[in-house]
Scaffold this motif. Structure first.
Motif, PDB file in Angstrom:
ATOM      1  N   LEU A  94      38.539  13.056 -32.547  1.00 39.87           N
ATOM      2  CA  LEU A  94      39.353  11.997 -32.102  1.00 39.87           C
ATOM      3  C   LEU A  94      40.861  12.847 -33.235  1.00 39.87           C
ATOM      4  O   LEU A  94      42.266  12.615 -32.815  1.00 39.87           O
ATOM      5  CB  LEU A  94      39.311  10.481 -32.958  1.00 39.87           C
ATOM      6  CG  LEU A  94      38.706  10.217 -31.847  1.00 39.87           C
ATOM      7  CD1 LEU A  94      38.234   8.481 -32.985  1.00 39.87           C
ATOM      8  CD2 LEU A  94      38.822  10.218 -30.499  1.00 39.87           C
ATOM      9  N   ALA A 193      44.895  12.592 -23.755  1.00 35.65           N
ATOM     10  CA  ALA A 193      44.145  11.642 -23.750  1.00 35.65           C
ATOM     11  C   ALA A 193      42.549  11.498 -23.032  1.00 35.65           C
ATOM     12  O   ALA A 193      42.001  11.116 -23.742  1.00 35.65           O
ATOM     13  CB  ALA A 193      45.109  10.455 -22.730  1.00 35.65           C
ATOM     14  N   LEU A 194      42.502  12.378 -22.270  1.00 34.82           N
ATOM     15  CA  LEU A 194      41.495  12.282 -21.467  1.00 34.82           C
ATOM     16  C   LEU A 194      40.363  12.958 -22.683  1.00 34.82           C
ATOM     17  O   LEU A 194      38.728  12.455 -22.483  1.00 34.82           O
ATOM     18  CB  LEU A 194      41.453  13.078 -20.385  1.00 34.82           C
ATOM     19  CG  LEU A 194      40.063  13.084 -19.752  1.00 34.82           C
ATOM     20  CD1 LEU A 194      39.524  12.323 -18.742  1.00 34.82           C
ATOM     21  CD2 LEU A 194      40.802  14.250 -18.501  1.00 34.82           C
ATOM     22  N   LEU A 196      40.830  12.675 -25.850  1.00 34.97           N
ATOM     23  CA  LEU A 196      40.302  11.327 -26.342  1.00 34.97           C
ATOM     24  C   LEU A 196      39.134  11.539 -26.269  1.00 34.97           C
ATOM     25  O   LEU A 196      37.492  10.845 -26.577  1.00 34.97           O
ATOM     26  CB  LEU A 196      41.434  10.654 -26.751  1.00 34.97           C
ATOM     27  CG  LEU A 196      42.853  11.144 -27.903  1.00 34.97           C
ATOM     28  CD1 LEU A 196      43.619   9.972 -28.102  1.00 34.97           C
ATOM     29  CD2 LEU A 196      42.083  11.806 -29.113  1.00 34.97           C
ATOM     30  N   LEU A 197      38.879  10.821 -24.782  1.00 35.16           N
ATOM     31  CA  LEU A 197      37.820   9.921 -24.467  1.00 35.16           C
ATOM     32  C   LEU A 197      36.563  10.890 -24.600  1.00 35.16           C
ATOM     33  O   LEU A 197      35.853  10.539 -24.595  1.00 35.16           O
ATOM     34  CB  LEU A 197      38.059   9.251 -22.718  1.00 35.16           C
ATOM     35  CG  LEU A 197      37.257   9.023 -22.120  1.00 35.16           C
ATOM     36  CD1 LEU A 197      36.294   7.345 -22.640  1.00 35.16           C
ATOM     37  CD2 LEU A 197      37.011   8.981 -20.794  1.00 35.16           C
ATOM     38  N   THR A 198      36.993  12.472 -23.887  1.00 35.08           N
ATOM     39  CA  THR A 198      35.557  13.407 -23.815  1.00 35.08           C
ATOM     40  C   THR A 198      35.147  13.911 -24.997  1.00 35.08           C
ATOM     41  O   THR A 198      33.853  13.506 -25.255  1.00 35.08           O
ATOM     42  CB  THR A 198      35.904  14.583 -23.564  1.00 35.08           C
ATOM     43  OG1 THR A 198      36.946  14.321 -21.929  1.00 35.08           O
ATOM     44  CG2 THR A 198      34.816  15.251 -22.938  1.00 35.08           C
ATOM     45  N   MET A 200      34.856  11.591 -27.401  1.00 32.76           N
ATOM     46  CA  MET A 200      34.490  10.391 -28.172  1.00 32.76           C
ATOM     47  C   MET A 200      32.749  10.345 -27.454  1.00 32.76           C
ATOM     48  O   MET A 200      32.246   9.939 -28.241  1.00 32.76           O
ATOM     49  CB  MET A 200      35.012   8.975 -28.050  1.00 32.76           C
ATOM     50  CG  MET A 200      34.478   7.946 -29.140  1.00 32.76           C
ATOM     51  SD  MET A 200      34.825   8.269 -30.417  1.00 32.76           S
ATOM     52  CE  MET A 200      33.777   7.263 -31.128  1.00 32.76           C
ATOM     53  N   VAL A 201      33.010  10.719 -26.348  1.00 28.81           N
ATOM     54  CA  VAL A 201      31.431  10.538 -25.478  1.00 28.81           C
ATOM     55  C   VAL A 201      30.355  11.437 -25.629  1.00 28.81           C
ATOM     56  O   VAL A 201      29.817  11.392 -26.184  1.00 28.81           O
ATOM     57  CB  VAL A 201      31.996  10.740 -23.972  1.00 28.81           C
ATOM     58  CG1 VAL A 201      30.695  10.765 -22.964  1.00 28.81           C
ATOM     59  CG2 VAL A 201      32.909   8.966 -23.362  1.00 28.81           C
TER      60      VAL A 201
ATOM     61  N   PHE B  56      26.953   6.938 -18.344  1.00 29.19           N
ATOM     62  CA  PHE B  56      27.743   7.110 -19.381  1.00 29.19           C
ATOM     63  C   PHE B  56      27.264   8.673 -19.811  1.00 29.19           C
ATOM     64  O   PHE B  56      27.656  10.134 -19.957  1.00 29.19           O
ATOM     65  CB  PHE B  56      28.266   6.673 -19.860  1.00 29.19           C
ATOM     66  CG  PHE B  56      29.673   6.536 -19.504  1.00 29.19           C
ATOM     67  CD1 PHE B  56      30.837   7.951 -19.844  1.00 29.19           C
ATOM     68  CD2 PHE B  56      29.837   5.395 -19.234  1.00 29.19           C
ATOM     69  CE1 PHE B  56      32.286   6.980 -19.011  1.00 29.19           C
ATOM     70  CE2 PHE B  56      31.430   4.553 -18.818  1.00 29.19           C
ATOM     71  CZ  PHE B  56      32.375   5.279 -18.956  1.00 29.19           C
TER      72      PHE B  56
END
Lengths: 232, 89
Positions: A94, A193-194, A196-198, A200-201, B56
């Motif tokens: 992050l 931004a994508l 950040l999502l990747t 975290m996942v 997910f």
């Protein structure tokens, strides 16, 4: 093209070199360590608690609930290891919102070290929870024919853990640098931004897989504790 | 054609093929997974949270297959061991 933060060396003397991976790993460790020391210095059980303590409690109870849902009945035994894995990977993924930051998880050495930690933690927790016999018995489940496959899967899943995290974070950096040379205005921000999502996942996946592996190795002790005929 | 040209040509073609095939089949798998998850959510909206979480995790596992081929393509282009072996000579 720069593929990993190992390649940007800040300081070198003979064989010893300090690269971006080392520096940013220590920065993240310092942020996480000093932050949690400062927050836990004055814990209260009042009705009014500080907002930082509230955030920390939410994180800790959230992680332990996730661990419990995977099948480890006493999450407080495992949260030290699994929670640290999650927080370190999540923080290092992050922090890409800060300029001049190179995520240390984009280097294969960091992710290999984390995967080897999981590789060592599985027998550690397995022997502690199920005993040596119980842990070794998990290799001949469901029967003896599966023994070589279980041993191979132990090694390949460690490799997969390392390459999965490295590949996801590295590809985010490569895509941004390619886009910067083609469309330098809007799209790199969207891809960031994508990222950040990747990130975290991927942090979630890494720690949930480590939890699943540990839960599989300690399954013997869980089975004994549940009386037969009860479903929960 | 000398060795380096051959290695360059083969590496470039192979890395293109790697990323093409390695994106195609995980994409098919991901499409199937999402379609089935949407079906199950439509049938049982109460279980949405569990389904979404499992979806997910599964998507990220499928995604990592495509990422593996991406890593291989990157190695073939930017860090090819055979290329550096012949250039080093």
């Amino acid at each position: 093209m720069k593929l990993s933060p190992d390649q940007s060396v800040y300081w070198q003397y003979g064989d010893i070199s300090i690269n971006a991976t080392l520096v940013w790993t220590w920065v993240i460790m310092a942020v996480l360590g000093i932050g949690s020391i400062l927050i836990t210095r004055k814990l209260k059980t009042d009705i009014r608690i500080s907002r930082w303590q509230c955030i920390l409690e939410m994180i800790v109870t959230g992680i332990s609930k996730q661990i419990q849902e995977v099948g480890l009945r006493q999450p407080q035994k495992f949260i030290g290891f699994l929670g640290t894995l999650f927080l370190f990977i999540a923080a290092s993924n992050l922090f890409i919102i800060f300029p001049f930051y190179d995520p240390p998880t984009g280097s294969l050495s960091t992710t290999a070290a984390l995967a080897i930690c999981v590789f060592a933690a599985v027998p550690f927790y397995g022997i502690r929870e199920a005993g040596l016999g119980g842990y070794l018995k998990s290799y001949i489940e469901p029967n003896v024919i599966m023994l070589p496959f279980n041993i191979i899967s132990e090694l390949t899943r460690t490799l997969a853990l390392a390459v999965r995290l490295f590949g996801n974070i590295m590809s985010g950096g490569v895509i941004i640098s390619v886009l910067l040379s083609i469309t330098p205005f809007i799209f790199p921000v969207v891809m960031n931004a994508l990222g950040l999502l990747t990130g975290m996942v991927q942090a979630y996946i890494f720690s949930i897989l480590a939890t699943v592996y540990i839960a599989a190795a300690t399954a013997e002790s869980n089975k004994k504790r549940i009386p037969k005929g009860t479903n929960d | 054609m000398d060795n380096t040209t051959l290695i360059a040509a083969v590496s470039i073609i192979t890395s293109g093929l790697t990323i093409a095939l390695g994106c195609m089949f995980p994409a098919l798998g991901q499409g199937k997974a999402i379609a089935n998850a949407l079906n199950s959510i439509a049938e049982q909206p109460d279980a949405e949270q569990t389904i979404t979480r499992t979806l997910f995790v599964g998507l990220a596992m499928l995604e990592s297959l495509a990422i593996y081929s991406f890593v291989i393509a990157m190695i073939l282009i930017f860090a090819n061991p055979f290329w550096s072996h012949f250039i080093g000579q």
